[in-house]
Design a protein around this motif. Structure first.
Motif, short mmCIF file in Angstrom:
data_model
loop_
_atom_site.label_atom_id
_atom_site.label_comp_id
_atom_site.label_asym_id
_atom_site.label_seq_id
_atom_site.Cartn_x
_atom_site.Cartn_y
_atom_site.Cartn_z
N GLU A 35 59.79 -20.65 29.87
CA GLU A 35 58.69 -20.56 30.82
C GLU A 35 57.89 -19.27 30.80
O GLU A 35 57.03 -19.08 31.65
N TRP A 36 58.15 -18.34 29.88
CA TRP A 36 57.41 -17.08 29.95
C TRP A 36 56.77 -16.75 28.60
O TRP A 36 57.25 -17.14 27.54
N THR A 37 55.68 -16.01 28.69
CA THR A 37 54.84 -15.77 27.51
C THR A 37 55.57 -15.07 26.39
O THR A 37 55.40 -15.41 25.22
N GLY A 38 56.37 -14.07 26.71
CA GLY A 38 57.10 -13.37 25.67
C GLY A 38 57.98 -14.31 24.87
O GLY A 38 58.08 -14.19 23.64
N GLN A 39 58.60 -15.26 25.56
CA GLN A 39 59.45 -16.23 24.85
C GLN A 39 58.62 -17.14 23.96
O GLN A 39 59.05 -17.53 22.88
N HIS A 40 57.41 -17.48 24.41
CA HIS A 40 56.51 -18.29 23.58
C HIS A 40 56.20 -17.55 22.28
O HIS A 40 56.23 -18.14 21.19
N VAL A 41 55.90 -16.26 22.39
CA VAL A 41 55.59 -15.45 21.22
C VAL A 41 56.79 -15.38 20.29
O VAL A 41 56.70 -15.62 19.08
N THR A 42 57.94 -15.03 20.86
CA THR A 42 59.18 -14.93 20.09
C THR A 42 59.45 -16.21 19.32
O THR A 42 59.78 -16.20 18.12
N THR A 43 59.32 -17.34 20.01
CA THR A 43 59.67 -18.64 19.42
C THR A 43 58.69 -19.04 18.33
O THR A 43 59.08 -19.56 17.28
N HIS A 44 57.40 -18.80 18.55
CA HIS A 44 56.41 -19.18 17.55
C HIS A 44 56.49 -18.31 16.30
O HIS A 44 56.26 -18.80 15.19
N MET A 281 51.05 -8.84 21.60
CA MET A 281 50.76 -10.27 21.47
C MET A 281 50.75 -10.95 22.83
O MET A 281 49.90 -11.81 23.12
N MET A 282 51.66 -10.55 23.70
CA MET A 282 51.68 -11.09 25.06
C MET A 282 50.37 -10.79 25.79
O MET A 282 49.81 -11.64 26.48
N GLY A 283 49.88 -9.56 25.62
CA GLY A 283 48.63 -9.18 26.27
C GLY A 283 47.46 -9.99 25.78
O GLY A 283 46.57 -10.35 26.56
N LYS A 284 47.42 -10.28 24.48
CA LYS A 284 46.32 -11.08 23.94
C LYS A 284 46.31 -12.48 24.51
O LYS A 284 45.25 -13.09 24.69
N VAL A 285 47.50 -13.02 24.80
CA VAL A 285 47.60 -14.35 25.39
C VAL A 285 47.23 -14.31 26.87
O VAL A 285 46.36 -15.05 27.34
N ASP A 286 47.89 -13.43 27.63
CA ASP A 286 47.74 -13.46 29.09
C ASP A 286 46.51 -12.75 29.61
O ASP A 286 45.98 -13.10 30.66
N VAL A 287 46.05 -11.74 28.88
CA VAL A 287 44.88 -10.98 29.34
C VAL A 287 43.61 -11.47 28.67
O VAL A 287 42.59 -11.72 29.33
N ASP A 288 43.67 -11.63 27.34
CA ASP A 288 42.48 -12.02 26.60
C ASP A 288 42.27 -13.53 26.52
O ASP A 288 41.22 -13.98 26.07
N GLY A 289 43.28 -14.30 26.93
CA GLY A 289 43.13 -15.76 26.98
C GLY A 289 43.23 -16.45 25.64
O GLY A 289 42.81 -17.61 25.50
N MET A 290 43.77 -15.79 24.64
CA MET A 290 43.93 -16.41 23.33
C MET A 290 45.14 -17.36 23.33
O MET A 290 46.08 -17.19 24.11
N ALA A 291 45.11 -18.33 22.45
CA ALA A 291 46.23 -19.26 22.30
C ALA A 291 47.38 -18.57 21.59
O ALA A 291 47.17 -17.74 20.70
N VAL A 292 48.61 -18.90 21.99
CA VAL A 292 49.79 -18.32 21.35
C VAL A 292 49.74 -18.54 19.84
O VAL A 292 50.01 -17.63 19.06
N GLU A 293 49.37 -19.74 19.44
CA GLU A 293 49.33 -20.07 18.01
C GLU A 293 48.37 -19.15 17.25
O GLU A 293 48.67 -18.70 16.14
N GLU A 294 47.22 -18.89 17.85
CA GLU A 294 46.22 -18.04 17.22
C GLU A 294 46.71 -16.59 17.11
O GLU A 294 46.55 -15.93 16.08
N VAL A 295 47.31 -16.10 18.18
CA VAL A 295 47.79 -14.73 18.21
C VAL A 295 48.91 -14.53 17.18
O VAL A 295 48.93 -13.56 16.43
#
Length: 316
Positions: A35-44, A281-295
């Motif tokens: 459920e959290w952005t850091g885990q999304h980054v780690t997993t991808h 990478m977390m900041g680019k997703v949560d602050v800049d609104g980029m997709a996890v896949e793109e980041v």
């Protein structure tokens, strides 16, 4: 040289001349997305490494607390960011049964605790000392908690570490679970913009720690005696009258993973991710609104030296 590179070198030395078998390359490896952005980054990042090795990967949404039964059943195959401070009893049970196996540390330097935006020190003099909260609990009161102060705790599915501390220290606060990581961020943003009081359960690495100048409350050092013996610490009637245990962040898999996908198991075991890489990478997703896949795709392209040796060591 960061931990990721050191892990890569170790993997290369350990695997030189005898790369693992690929295994069932036609069947997708299912990675748990929590459920959290850091885990999304780690997993991808892990998933894209597996894809680079020649595997198929499915990203499967799974609750942090209830994912372990799916791992034990082989319906999920790996989860890449487990925090020791709020892992469920179910995890220990599955480890004991041998249906889930631990596959090493992720390598993130982490901390969890009771926190607040820096401006709150003006509203509650005495912070960061935890005893200040006893005297100014009313400052944090909300309609849903009156007369107690309000602590915004982790989402219910993550456990109740904040509530445990309020009870442990016998502080006049009511812990209110946030609905999501996004809700925690919204609380920090609103408090910072309005200069309003906020007490929150939070963690690092997280981009919000610097964006909102978040500070941790000073609590007595956490240890097993505190967690298990009420007589330890300032409150003789409760456990958890201390800080969170130092957080270890680690990975786990289905017990049949290494047999079915040997090279993939080697990749995930040796995979590590540094705070300096994850947090931006977390900041680019949560602050800049980029997709996890793109980041993640951009990071992978720019940082082959950090991840490709791990893949190569397992497959060449």
């Amino acid at each position: 040289m960061n931990k990721f590179v050191l892990g890569a070198v170790a993997a290369m030395l350990a695997s030189a001349g005898h790369a693992a078998e690929m295994g069932a390359v036609d069947e997708p490896i299912k990675l748990a997305v929590n459920e959290w952005t850091g885990q999304h980054v780690t997993t991808h990042v892990a998933g894209e490494m597996l894809k680079a090795a020649g595997y198929k990967v499915d990203y499967v949404t799974a609750g942090m607390m209830n994912q372990f039964q799916a791992l034990a059943d082989g319906d999920l195959h790996a989860t890449l960011e487990i925090w020791s401070s709020n892992v469920s009893d179910e995890y220990a049970k599955k480890i004991g049964e041998g249906t889930v196996v631990e596959i090493g540390d992720l390598g993130l330097d982490a901390k969890e605790g009771i926190a607040y935006p820096a401006h709150v020190e003006e509203l509650c003099p005495g912070l960061p000392n935890w005893e200040a909260l006893r005297d100014c609990a009313g400052v944090f009161a909300a309609a849903e908690t009156l007369p107690a102060g309000r602590l915004v705790d982790y989402p219910a599915d993550w456990g109740t570490p904040g509530a445990d501390r309020m009870k442990g220290f016998d502080l006049p606060f009511k812990a209110v679970p946030a609905g999501s990581e996004g809700a925690l961020i919204a609380e920090l943003r609103a408090s910072t913009e309005k200069k309003s009081p906020l007490l929150i359960t939070f963690w690092q690495p997280h981009w919000a720690m610097s964006a909102y100048d978040v500070k941790f409350v000073d609590l007595p050092e956490g240890n097993e005696e505190c967690f298990n013996d009420p007589a330890w610490g300032t409150n003789p009637n409760a456990t958890h009258d201390c800080d969170f245990a130092p957080s270890r962040i680690f990975k786990a898999s289905w017990s049949g993973f290494a047999e079915k996908w040997p090279a993939a198991a080697e990749i995930l075991t040796n995979y590590q991710l540094a705070v300096e890489d994850q947090q931006p990478m977390m900041g680019k997703v949560d602050v800049d609104g980029m997709a996890v896949e793109e980041v993640v795709a951009a990071w992978m392209a720019e940082n082959e030296g950090k991840w490709k040796p791990v893949v190569d060591a397992a497959t060449e």
